[in-house]
Scaffold this motif. Structure first.
Motif, PDB file in Angstrom:
ATOM      1  N   UNK A 303      30.298 -29.781 -12.315  1.00  0.00           N
ATOM      2  CA  UNK A 303      30.676 -29.061 -11.093  1.00  0.00           C
ATOM      3  C   UNK A 303      29.443 -28.528 -10.373  1.00  0.00           C
ATOM      4  N   UNK A 304      29.493 -28.543  -9.062  1.00  0.00           N
ATOM      5  CA  UNK A 304      28.396 -27.965  -8.299  1.00  0.00           C
ATOM      6  C   UNK A 304      28.246 -26.485  -8.633  1.00  0.00           C
ATOM      7  N   UNK A 305      29.380 -25.814  -8.901  1.00  0.00           N
ATOM      8  CA  UNK A 305      29.362 -24.429  -9.372  1.00  0.00           C
ATOM      9  C   UNK A 305      30.038 -24.393 -10.728  1.00  0.00           C
ATOM     10  N   UNK A 306      29.319 -24.050 -11.810  1.00  0.00           N
ATOM     11  CA  UNK A 306      29.902 -24.107 -13.159  1.00  0.00           C
ATOM     12  C   UNK A 306      31.131 -23.231 -13.338  1.00  0.00           C
ATOM     13  N   UNK A 307      31.285 -22.175 -12.508  1.00  0.00           N
ATOM     14  CA  UNK A 307      32.431 -21.289 -12.663  1.00  0.00           C
ATOM     15  C   UNK A 307      33.715 -21.863 -12.060  1.00  0.00           C
ATOM     16  N   UNK A 308      33.598 -22.915 -11.271  1.00  0.00           N
ATOM     17  CA  UNK A 308      34.785 -23.521 -10.683  1.00  0.00           C
ATOM     18  C   UNK A 308      35.584 -24.259 -11.749  1.00  0.00           C
ATOM     19  N   UNK A 688      40.374 -25.618  -6.318  1.00  0.00           N
ATOM     20  CA  UNK A 688      39.854 -24.727  -7.360  1.00  0.00           C
ATOM     21  C   UNK A 688      39.856 -23.277  -6.894  1.00  0.00           C
ATOM     22  N   UNK A 689      40.674 -22.982  -5.873  1.00  0.00           N
ATOM     23  CA  UNK A 689      40.664 -21.653  -5.269  1.00  0.00           C
ATOM     24  C   UNK A 689      41.852 -20.830  -5.745  1.00  0.00           C
ATOM     25  N   UNK A 690      42.522 -21.242  -6.800  1.00  0.00           N
ATOM     26  CA  UNK A 690      43.609 -20.441  -7.335  1.00  0.00           C
ATOM     27  C   UNK A 690      44.964 -21.057  -7.090  1.00  0.00           C
ATOM     28  N   UNK A 750      39.446 -15.959  -9.816  1.00  0.00           N
ATOM     29  CA  UNK A 750      38.024 -15.640  -9.914  1.00  0.00           C
ATOM     30  C   UNK A 750      37.139 -16.384  -8.948  1.00  0.00           C
ATOM     31  N   UNK A 751      37.711 -16.999  -7.929  1.00  0.00           N
ATOM     32  CA  UNK A 751      36.916 -17.816  -7.009  1.00  0.00           C
ATOM     33  C   UNK A 751      35.808 -16.999  -6.344  1.00  0.00           C
ATOM     34  N   UNK A 752      36.083 -15.726  -6.034  1.00  0.00           N
ATOM     35  CA  UNK A 752      35.072 -14.877  -5.385  1.00  0.00           C
ATOM     36  C   UNK A 752      34.200 -14.182  -6.422  1.00  0.00           C
ATOM     37  N   UNK A 753      34.817 -13.539  -7.402  1.00  0.00           N
ATOM     38  CA  UNK A 753      34.049 -12.794  -8.404  1.00  0.00           C
ATOM     39  C   UNK A 753      33.105 -13.693  -9.188  1.00  0.00           C
ATOM     40  N   UNK A 754      33.475 -14.950  -9.386  1.00  0.00           N
ATOM     41  CA  UNK A 754      32.639 -15.861 -10.175  1.00  0.00           C
ATOM     42  C   UNK A 754      31.345 -16.236  -9.471  1.00  0.00           C
ATOM     43  N   UNK A 763      34.732 -12.277 -15.959  1.00  0.00           N
ATOM     44  CA  UNK A 763      35.844 -13.203 -15.741  1.00  0.00           C
ATOM     45  C   UNK A 763      37.027 -12.539 -15.034  1.00  0.00           C
ATOM     46  N   UNK A 764      36.722 -11.655 -14.098  1.00  0.00           N
ATOM     47  CA  UNK A 764      37.778 -10.998 -13.334  1.00  0.00           C
ATOM     48  C   UNK A 764      38.377 -11.962 -12.317  1.00  0.00           C
ATOM     49  N   UNK A 765      39.621 -11.713 -11.941  1.00  0.00           N
ATOM     50  CA  UNK A 765      40.322 -12.594 -11.012  1.00  0.00           C
ATOM     51  C   UNK A 765      40.986 -11.773  -9.913  1.00  0.00           C
ATOM     52  N   UNK A 766      40.822 -12.199  -8.684  1.00  0.00           N
ATOM     53  CA  UNK A 766      41.351 -11.488  -7.544  1.00  0.00           C
ATOM     54  C   UNK A 766      42.808 -11.881  -7.315  1.00  0.00           C
ATOM     55  N   UNK A 767      43.642 -10.891  -7.021  1.00  0.00           N
ATOM     56  CA  UNK A 767      45.051 -11.158  -6.727  1.00  0.00           C
ATOM     57  C   UNK A 767      45.449 -10.407  -5.470  1.00  0.00           C
ATOM     58  N   UNK A 768      46.404 -10.953  -4.765  1.00  0.00           N
ATOM     59  CA  UNK A 768      46.942 -10.283  -3.590  1.00  0.00           C
ATOM     60  C   UNK A 768      48.382 -10.735  -3.397  1.00  0.00           C
TER      61      UNK A 768
END
Length: 854
Positions: A303-308, A688-690, A750-754, A763-768
């Protein structure tokens, strides 16, 4: 492999460490004995992607090491003589096959030294480029041709499949059999094995295998699969086979490299062959390998970003005009945001059959841990018996999977299994069944399982009776004070088809007893309990208990321990006397029907009154008699079935529910009405955005009813966050006779926090979320001089707000928060946007929940 490529490989290896979660594969014992590792002589670090080649029967064969330097050769008897290890920049190593026998062998490779003329190092950082990148062009071709290479585009086909799944306790060693916790089960260590991912010892505890046949014809809309045989190790009566299978399938997924999205670990990952793969991954060509006459180009990807939510690994693509996948290996990056998983590896092999490259084997191995427990999981899937009636292809792709179950699929004899397995069981796999039967006679193990199931299943096993639910033993509310409850139910030891359940409760403040009794008959042949999927139940129940009208919980009842913590006083309840006759039926295609007749008498308690508008009548009790039919269709639904309720598992298919209720005067009720309610639920993964969960619901009442029989909108006065309730709405605050409701919850995974340094390690995850309901009450249901016999809506008191309609505008609340705190908690801040002037209306608040997910 040139020097630059080796540097890339090392960087990749250091960024990763694999990842894993639950069950599968336990290969042939010979394969395990002829595995090993390749390391660098100077650094002692493992060497990835080393070419391992040999001749078998005069034909060239080989493999490559994985990202941790591991290799597997297979039976040495099939290798002619010598095994060669090659890597550019290292001296070639040749080993006679006899040198590689027995335990895992370590092969040491030494770097070659070359004297170079003087050169100058320029500080210029090399950037990955997609333009003019041969690896990217190769992948573009593979993506363009994946439609023609996938079996799903054939006009017709059929094949057989054999799945073997295993879950084990890990991080064990042989000497532990003599330690106090394991002395009684020391025999389990006779089956001690070693994980090829991290070298830790593991002991299998659970094993399941399935045989199936899949066929497709262009006249069908989707492939049809028939489960011909299925069996597993029975761990406990609270863990039914279907639920365990669903959990394991959700964890391991059904991986097809040609799909754009790959389901795994309760998430969807972008495939390296996805239409979006070029933007999501970095690709590098390493070398050329050979597989049974096919010349293939090996491509590394990450992955271009390992957290994705993506993979790193390698793929062998045929060097011809088909650009077909010959072999693929997938791993998770070390810095991924998946919970509990330490390492994971997925491998998929293709064989040339009838001119086509068809999948022949899928392997997935995972190592994962939860607090205090290390686990190892394996799944091995074999394919055979491919048949094609037509060689032409079409653009038709299936949109759903239809699954049937052959008669007696879960009662097959040992002889049937021996004759129909694609691959025989290894001695280790066979021993899992034997060890499981021995475990049932070990007292500490039985106590442990009963304790775990008392927590997870809610009941305590005491023979033919299960006591519980445990969480209902003590609770409290403002009207009744403290409630002490004793309940229980019979199980399969009592009778295989007839079941009884009931409870007795005492309320201290009202000094009153509450009770309930239910009898059920199951027409299905159950193995564990009456609610096994698919169930077929007839029940009759009688209950005298308190209730909060309109607040039927999605799981459990209002007298649960944690429901006792309320943010405001509850002064409006009813005492209900209810008799119900109900029939529940569902089939393997997840279509269900519930038909019931109910006689209900309600007495108002505390601040509630059932006096009519003109004061001439006091309904004591308020009586209603209904006949109700509910239809539900949930294709491909996954869930875990407990004794009390079902917990959905990551359903991405829509769920449809339609309920019709007829209120009749035949048994003395003063009201006749028709009620119609519909609901639609769906989950979407957004690359990969949730993922987004949407629930749309609507209802309408035809006829005249008092407000307790209206739609009383589902509120939540608890401090926990409820996905399908309005968390800033008070009980009894809004009622309608027609409404439409929308609930949307989005998890960014976690798309933003990562992407934030330091924070990404948590490893937090944003929710709304956003929730709204708009409804109204027609004139015929408004208490007035024209409707003097109707009960007025409750008005404001010192401790309670009133009941209102939604004529003016919709009710709206928004929320935003953080999920996966300590891999356990979810905190969400909720804002109420409308009807802020209602009495005792909260404007905002912090809510929490327990949410455990990968």
């Amino acid at each position: 492999m040139d020097c630059a490529t080796r540097i890339i490989c090392r960087l990749l290896r250091r960024r990763l460490s694999l990842v894993s979660v639950l069950a599968m594969l336990i290969g042939n014992l010979c394969l395990a004995q002829n595995a090993g590792r390749v390391i660098d002589a100077s650094t002692k670090e493992p060497m990835p992607f080393v070419n391992v080649s040999f001749y078998t029967g005069g034909r060239f064969g080989g493999t490559t090491t994985d990202a941790e330097g591991n290799y597997v050769l297979g039976p040495l008897s099939q290798i002619d003589d010598t095994v060669t290890f090659q890597c550019v920049g290292y001296q070639t190593v040749k080993k006679h096959k006899n040198e590689l026998k027995g335990a895992r062998k370590t092969v040491v490779m030494t770097q070659t030294t070359t004297t170079l003329s003087e050169f100058r190092v320029v500080d210029k950082r090399s950037r990955y480029r997609r333009k003019s990148n041969p690896a990217v062009e190769l992948m573009r071709n593979a993506i363009r041709h994946k439609g023609s290479n996938s079996i799903q585009n054939a006009d017709s086909y059929s094949y057989r499949k054999h799945d073997k799944m295993e879950v084990s306790l890990s991080n064990l060693h042989d000497s532990m059999r003599y330690h106090r916790p394991f002395r009684k089960i020391g025999f389990m260590f006779d089956n001690l094995q070693e994980s090829e991912l991290n070298g830790k010892g593991y002991v299998p505890m659970y094993f399941m295998e399935t045989l199936s046949e899949t066929s497709f014809d262009k006249s069908q809309s989707a492939p049809r699969t028939t489960i011909t045989a299925n069996r597993d190790v029975e761990l406990n009566k609270f863990l039914d086979q279907y639920s365990l299978e669903q959990v394991m399938d959700e964890v391991f997924g059904d991986i097809d490299i040609y799909d754009d999205r790959i389901p795994l670990l309760s998430n969807e990952f972008i495939s390296p062959l996805s239409e979006y793969g070029i933007l999501f991954y970095h690709y590098h060509i390493t070398d050329t390998v050979f597989f049974d006459g096919d010349t293939c180009i090996t491509v590394l990807f990450s992955p271009a970003n390992p957290q994705d939510y993506g993979f790193y690994g390698k793929m062998a693509i045929t060097k011809d005009t088909n650009f077909a996948v010959r072999r693929v290996q997938l791993n998770l990056p070390h810095n991924n945001s998946v919970n509990f998983v330490e390492q994971i590896r997925f491998e998929q092999d293709y064989e040339r059959i009838g001119g086509r490259l068809l999948v022949s084997l899928k392997n997935i191995v995972v190592d994962f841990s939860v607090p205090g427990v290390s686990m190892h999981g394996r799944k091995r899937t074999l394919y055979a018996g491919y048949q094609f009636d037509s060689a032409t292809t079409s653009n038709l792709r299936p949109t759903a999977t239809n699954t049937d179950f052959a008669p007696g699929f879960n009662t097959r004899s040992d002889e049937y299994w021996a004759e129909n397995r694609i691959e025989p069981l290894t001695p280790n796999e066979e021993s899992v069944y034997t060890d499981a039967r021995r475990l049932e006679n070990v007292t500490p193990y039985r106590i442990l399982m009963k304790t775990v199931m008392a927590i997870a299943g809610g009941y305590v096993d005491v023979g033919a009776v299960d006591l519980g639910p445990v969480e209902n033993t003590i609770s409290w509310n403002d009207v009744e004070g403290i409630r002490l409850r004793l309940g229980g139910k019979t199980n399969m030891q009592f009778h295989k088809h007839f079941f009884l359940s009931g409870f007795v409760a005492y309320a201290t403040k009202s000094n009153a007893l509450r009770c309930g009794l239910k009898a059920m008959y199951s027409f299905a042949e159950n193995k564990y309990h009456q609610y096994e999927f698919p169930h077929n139940l007839l029940s009759v129940a009688y209950e005298e208990n308190t209730a909060i009208p309109g607040q039927e919980l999605m799981m459990g009842t209002h007298d649960r321990f944690f429901q006792s913590f309320s943010r405001s006083s509850i002064q409006r309840m009813t005492f209900d006397r209810k008799t119900t006759l109900q029939y529940d039926y569902e089939n393997h295609h997840h279509f269900s029907i519930v038909a019931k007749m109910e006689h209900l008498e309600q007495w108002p308690l505390a601040k509630l009154s059932f006096a009519s508008h003109d004061g001439a009548t006091t309904y004591s009790p308020l009586q209603s008699d209904i006949v109700e039919v509910s239809l539900r269709y949930a294709p491909r639904e996954r869930f875990y079935q407990s004794y009390q309720y079902r917990m959905p598992i990551n359903n991405t298919s829509p769920i449809y529910t339609l309920t019709y209720t007829y209120g009749t005067r035949l048994l003395g009720s003063g009201f006749e009405f028709h009620k119609l309610e519909a609901e639609w639920q769906k989950r979407w993964f957004v690359l990969s955005i949730g993922f987004l969960d949407v629930d749309v619901q609507a209802g309408k009442i035809f006829g005249q009813v008092p407000y307790p029989l209206l739609f009383v909108h589902h509120a939540n006065q608890n401090y926990t966050y409820q996905d399908r309730s309005f968390n800033m709405m008070n009980y009894f605050e809004f009622a309608s006779d027609q409404y439409i409701q929308l609930i949307a919850n989005y998890n960014f995974n976690g798309f933003i926090f990562n992407r934030i340094p330091l924070i990404k390690k948590l490893k937090l995850r944003e929710v709304m979320g956003a929730k709204t309901v708009w409804g109204s009450v027609s004139n015929r249901n408004v208490p007035s001089a024209d409707n003097p016999h109707l009960i007025p809506f409750p008005t404001e008191t010192e401790s309670s707000g009133g009941t209102f309609t939604l004529q003016e505008k919709p009710y709206v609340e928004l929320s935003a928060g953080v999920d996966n705190i300590l891999k356990l908690l979810r905190l969400e801040y909720v804002w109420r946007l409308t009807y802020l002037d209602n009495p005792n209306a909260p404007r905002h608040g912090l809510r929490f929940g327990i949410h455990i997910a990968f």
